[in-house]
Each structure stands twice: as structure tokens, then as C-alpha cells.
Write a protein that holds these residues in place. Structure first.
Motif, mmCIF file in Angstrom:
data_model
loop_
_atom_site.group_PDB
_atom_site.id
_atom_site.type_symbol
_atom_site.label_atom_id
_atom_site.label_comp_id
_atom_site.label_asym_id
_atom_site.label_seq_id
_atom_site.Cartn_x
_atom_site.Cartn_y
_atom_site.Cartn_z
ATOM 1 N N ARG A 20 0.844 -1.202 0.000
ATOM 2 C CA ARG A 20 0.000 0.000 0.000
ATOM 3 C C ARG A 20 0.874 1.245 0.000
ATOM 4 O O ARG A 20 0.620 2.200 -0.729
ATOM 5 C CB ARG A 20 -0.917 -0.036 1.222
ATOM 6 C CG ARG A 20 -2.005 0.992 1.219
ATOM 7 C CD ARG A 20 -2.922 0.794 2.410
ATOM 8 N NE ARG A 20 -3.967 1.798 2.392
ATOM 9 C CZ ARG A 20 -4.735 2.085 3.426
ATOM 10 N NH1 ARG A 20 -4.595 1.425 4.572
ATOM 11 N NH2 ARG A 20 -5.658 3.007 3.339
ATOM 12 N N THR A 48 -6.320 -3.200 4.136
ATOM 13 C CA THR A 48 -4.868 -3.374 4.135
ATOM 14 C C THR A 48 -4.491 -4.845 4.043
ATOM 15 O O THR A 48 -3.608 -5.225 3.270
ATOM 16 C CB THR A 48 -4.237 -2.719 5.385
ATOM 17 O OG1 THR A 48 -4.584 -1.335 5.383
ATOM 18 C CG2 THR A 48 -2.729 -2.862 5.383
ATOM 19 N N TRP A 52 -4.669 -5.153 -0.190
ATOM 20 C CA TRP A 52 -3.250 -4.932 -0.444
ATOM 21 C C TRP A 52 -2.395 -6.152 -0.122
ATOM 22 O O TRP A 52 -1.501 -6.505 -0.892
ATOM 23 C CB TRP A 52 -2.762 -3.707 0.332
ATOM 24 C CG TRP A 52 -3.451 -2.472 -0.145
ATOM 25 C CD1 TRP A 52 -4.495 -1.827 0.450
ATOM 26 C CD2 TRP A 52 -3.188 -1.760 -1.351
ATOM 27 N NE1 TRP A 52 -4.886 -0.757 -0.312
ATOM 28 C CE2 TRP A 52 -4.094 -0.693 -1.421
ATOM 29 C CE3 TRP A 52 -2.255 -1.921 -2.377
ATOM 30 C CZ2 TRP A 52 -4.106 0.217 -2.475
ATOM 31 C CZ3 TRP A 52 -2.255 -1.013 -3.423
ATOM 32 C CH2 TRP A 52 -3.178 0.041 -3.469
#
Length: 137
Positions: A20, A48, A52
């Protein structure tokens, strides 16, 4: 900060955080994490770790191609704030401004004129911001 909470201390979160940051830049990621509260922190963790850490980290597509896909999908969904963010990410991932314009033109045929006009305005604004940032240095 959310990344200091025990539930965020996972290998998947750290893996996602690294990618990220690489794509979106430290400043954006730091702001997202710093402004996360009890309401938004679970979404930050989910994105996240899974967006990601799981998807963007897969070896099957290079980051540049993932950015091409994202620009088209985000343009089709008419999400200008996310488009602005991912335009910067696409440039970080090696796309040129010319390639971005071509992506918008390609998507214009499939997503329509309003989406392409908004996307082109957003791209112009991002390019101008980047030029201003570069000239300020």
C-alpha cells in the motif's frame, strides 16, 4: 494509531501495508491510518490485509497492470476520489501520463461520455498537482 493495536499486528497487515505504501505513498497511508478511529479502523484493517496484502501482493500480475485494471474499474464505478488516488498510484507503478489518457479513452467507449469526462478532469487535476509539487521543489 491503528497499526499499533494488537489486532493489527499480523503478518498479512504488514505485508499489505508495505505494498500500500509502495503504490499510494507514505503520506497518504500515514494519514489514512492516523485518522482511523474505532468506527473506521476495522475497514482499514480489512482493506490493508485483503486488498493490499492478499490481492495486490499476488505474483500473477505486475503492479502496473493492476493499476490499469483499477483505473478502468474505478472510472466505470464513477468514484472520483478513488480515481484521483489510484492515478497517483498508477504513475508510481510506472504508467505514463500518455498511457493514462489512453486508458481513459478506451474506457470512454465502454463506460460512456460522463464517466470519461469526469475521469479526464480528474487526471488533469492530478497531473497539475504533481507538476506543482515538482516545481515547488
Amino acid at each position: 494509531m491503528i497499526d499499533q493495536r494488537p489486532e493489527f499486528q499480523t503478518e498479512q497487515f504488514e505485508k499489505g501495508l508495505k505494498i500500500r505504501r509502495e503504490v499510494l505513498g507514505d503520506a497518504y497511508v500515514d494519514r489514512s491510518i492516523a485518522t482511523a478511529d474505532d468506527v473506521s479502523a476495522p475497514l482499514q484493517k480489512l482493506l490493508t490485509e485483503w486488498c493490499w496484502g492478499e490481492i495486490w501482493s499476488r505474483p500473477g500480475l505486475e503492479l502496473k497492470l493492476r493499476s490499469v485494471l483499477n483505473l478502468g474499474m474505478i472510472m466505470a464505478l464513477n468514484r472520483p476520489a478513488e480515481l484521483k488516488l489510484h492515478l497517483r498510484g498508477a504513475l508510481n507503478n510506472g504508467l505514463t501520463r500518455e498511457e493514462i489518457v489512453e486508458i481513459i479513452l478506451q474506457c470512454a467507449i465502454y463506460c460512456g461520455a460522463p464517466a470519461s469526462l469526469d475521469a479526464m478532469r480528474t487526471a488533469q487535476a492530478v497531473f497539475a498537482e504533481l507538476d506543482a509539487e515538482t516545481n515547488a521543489l
